[in-house]
Design an enzyme around this catalytic site. Structure first.
Site, PDB file in Angstrom:
ATOM      1  N   TYR A  19      -0.682  -4.459 -10.505  1.00  0.00           N
ATOM      2  CA  TYR A  19      -1.079  -3.806  -9.048  1.00  0.00           C
ATOM      3  C   TYR A  19      -0.444  -2.435  -9.308  1.00  0.00           C
ATOM      4  CZ  TYR A  19       3.948  -3.749  -7.754  1.00  0.00           C
ATOM      5  OH  TYR A  19       5.238  -3.999  -7.502  1.00  0.00           O
ATOM      6  N   LYS A  65       3.682  -4.275 -14.494  1.00  0.00           N
ATOM      7  CA  LYS A  65       3.793  -4.152 -13.313  1.00  0.00           C
ATOM      8  C   LYS A  65       2.838  -5.488 -12.720  1.00  0.00           C
ATOM      9  CE  LYS A  65       3.681  -0.760  -9.394  1.00  0.00           C
ATOM     10  NZ  LYS A  65       4.972  -1.054  -8.924  1.00  0.00           N
ATOM     11  N   GLU A 117      17.478  -2.131 -12.475  1.00  0.00           N
ATOM     12  CA  GLU A 117      16.664  -1.120 -11.297  1.00  0.00           C
ATOM     13  C   GLU A 117      16.752  -2.098 -10.041  1.00  0.00           C
ATOM     14  OE1 GLU A 117      12.560  -1.252 -12.278  1.00  0.00           O
ATOM     15  OE2 GLU A 117      12.606  -3.414 -13.036  1.00  0.00           O
ATOM     16  N   LEU A 150      10.713  -1.207 -14.945  1.00  0.00           N
ATOM     17  CA  LEU A 150       9.454  -0.981 -14.786  1.00  0.00           C
ATOM     18  C   LEU A 150       9.788   0.826 -14.909  1.00  0.00           C
ATOM     19  CD1 LEU A 150       6.409  -1.306 -13.847  1.00  0.00           C
ATOM     20  CD2 LEU A 150       7.061  -0.328 -11.763  1.00  0.00           C
TER      21      LEU A 150
HETATM   22  N1  PDD Z   1       7.595  -0.453  -6.448  1.00  0.00           N
HETATM   23  N2  PDD Z   1      10.959  -0.851 -10.230  1.00  0.00           N
HETATM   24  C1  PDD Z   1      10.352  -1.687  -9.496  1.00  0.00           C
HETATM   25  C2  PDD Z   1      10.701  -3.087  -9.612  1.00  0.00           C
HETATM   26  C3  PDD Z   1       9.435  -1.398  -8.623  1.00  0.00           C
HETATM   27  O1  PDD Z   1       8.698  -2.385  -7.946  1.00  0.00           O
HETATM   28  C4  PDD Z   1       9.178   0.072  -8.475  1.00  0.00           C
HETATM   29  C5  PDD Z   1       7.772   0.434  -7.442  1.00  0.00           C
HETATM   30  C6  PDD Z   1       9.531   1.035  -9.279  1.00  0.00           C
HETATM   31  C7  PDD Z   1       9.366   2.494  -9.088  1.00  0.00           C
HETATM   32  O2  PDD Z   1       8.010   2.742  -9.559  1.00  0.00           O
HETATM   33  P1  PDD Z   1       7.248   4.169  -8.995  1.00  0.00           P
HETATM   34  O3  PDD Z   1       8.009   5.094  -9.125  1.00  0.00           O
HETATM   35  O4  PDD Z   1       6.271   4.067  -9.988  1.00  0.00           O
HETATM   36  O5  PDD Z   1       6.774   3.717  -7.705  1.00  0.00           O
HETATM   37  C8  PDD Z   1      10.510   0.573  -9.695  1.00  0.00           C
HETATM   38  C9  PDD Z   1       6.376  -0.059  -5.648  1.00  0.00           C
HETATM   39  C10 PDD Z   1       6.284   1.210  -4.838  1.00  0.00           C
HETATM   40  C11 PDD Z   1       6.115  -1.219  -4.771  1.00  0.00           C
HETATM   41  O6  PDD Z   1       6.102  -2.421  -5.394  1.00  0.00           O
HETATM   42  O7  PDD Z   1       5.710  -1.092  -3.536  1.00  0.00           O
END
Ligand code: PDD
Length: 285
Positions: A33, A149, A182, A207
């Site tokens: 996703y 992801k 994270e 991620l």
């Molecule tokens: N989550 N780490 C994890 C485990 C995440 O699920 C996310 C993002 C990030 C940050 O990635 P980015 O800056 O590309 O959004 C780091 C999204 C927003 C979600 O699951 O809703």
């Protein structure tokens, strides 16, 4: 106004939008996703999100269901049909529909694709940014390819629920060496007492956040010193500042970790500056 979802070639009201019960996303979490911020009805950092999507798909050997250009048209159309001003667009691609069998389905099985979009509560997030948020720490019990992801998010779900139950916004995963990887849905950062910004290097243990990449650009533009390395929970507890980054909230200051105040217990200067300047460095499309 009823919300509209894109499902495998059709734009449908959410109430009747559905996927097959034998979809491998549903059966095995066999899918990936992306979440992209929408601001003023436009997509933030679409190009980088599409690049990461292609990487996730290729690591799992799932085919792109359509070209990147066509995907962009669908994302924008779902945003438009849902009249999203500030919010998110969500895209999920699974390995498709097949009789339940763990190994890959027959070649030629079409991947499934769903896109939804919704407005978020901007004043609420601005309040969180002004007040700062609380974080708890939990053991990192995830698999070893969290750089993909994937929709397989059970440890993240449990961690986030634990945070909720303790009045916190986010949970930070901590590896066996006591080092923060994270957040459950965000990247984790600290600012040390001597002013160095620290975040874990983007290897297979986190991620590689798109927001993280933009924040690195903002730091460089400000001439701030950065260390991409693991930091321990102990270091975080005594940090001058802490913050989290993700597409739906850009930069959010962290003011408490495991109930202990960070710095003076208020949002830090660097986190606040990074939040203020973020969109000047992000791409809009
Ligand atoms: N989550 N780490 C994890 C485990 C995440 O699920 C996310 C993002 C990030 C940050 O990635 P980015 O800056 O590309 O959004 C780091 C999204 C927003 C979600 O699951 O809703």
């Amino acid at each position: 106004m009823s919300r509209i979802a894109y499902v495998n070639g059709r734009y449908l009201p959410l109430a009747v939008a559905s996927v097959n019960v034998e979809d491998r996303g549903y059966q095995f979490s066999d899918g990936v996703y992306e979440v992209c911020e929408v601001k003023g009805g436009r997509l933030i950092d679409e190009r980088r999100h599409m690049e990461r999507l292609q990487r996730s798909l290729s690591e799992l050997r799932i085919a792109m269901p359509m070209s990147v250009a066509a995907l962009g048209v669908v994302l924008h159309e779902v945003v438009r049909r849902n009249r999203v001003r500030w919010g998110i667009v969500y895209l999920q691609i699974s390995r498709g529909v097949a009789h339940r069998d763990h190994a890959f389905p027959p070649p030629g099985t079409a991947p499934s694709m769903v896109v939804t979009a919704r407005n978020l509560d901007l004043p609420r997030v601005e309040t969180l940014a002004a007040d700062g948020v609380a974080v708890i720490s939990v053991p990192d019990n995830r698999w070893q390819r969290v750089d993909i992801k994937s929709v397989s998010l059970l440890p993240n779900v449990l961690a986030k629920q634990a945070a909720r139950e303790q009045g916190a916004r986010e949970a930070w995963f901590v590896d066996r060496e006591g080092r923060v990887t994270e957040g459950a849905s965000s990247n984790a950062w600290i600012v040390t007492r001597d002013g160095k910004v620290v975040t874990r290097q983007a290897d297979q243990s986190i991620l590689n956040g798109i927001t993280r990449a933009v924040v690195l650009d903002v730091l460089a533009a400000h001439g701030l010193s950065l260390e991409e390395r693991p930091f321990t929970l102990d270091e975080a507890h005594v940090a001058r500042e802490a913050f989290i980054t993700s597409a739906s909230q850009s930069v959010l200051p962290v003011v408490r970790i495991d109930g202990r105040p960070i710095g003076n217990g208020a949002p830090g200067l660097i986190a606040t500056a990074l939040r203020r300047d973020f969109h000047r460095h992000a791409e809009t499309s």
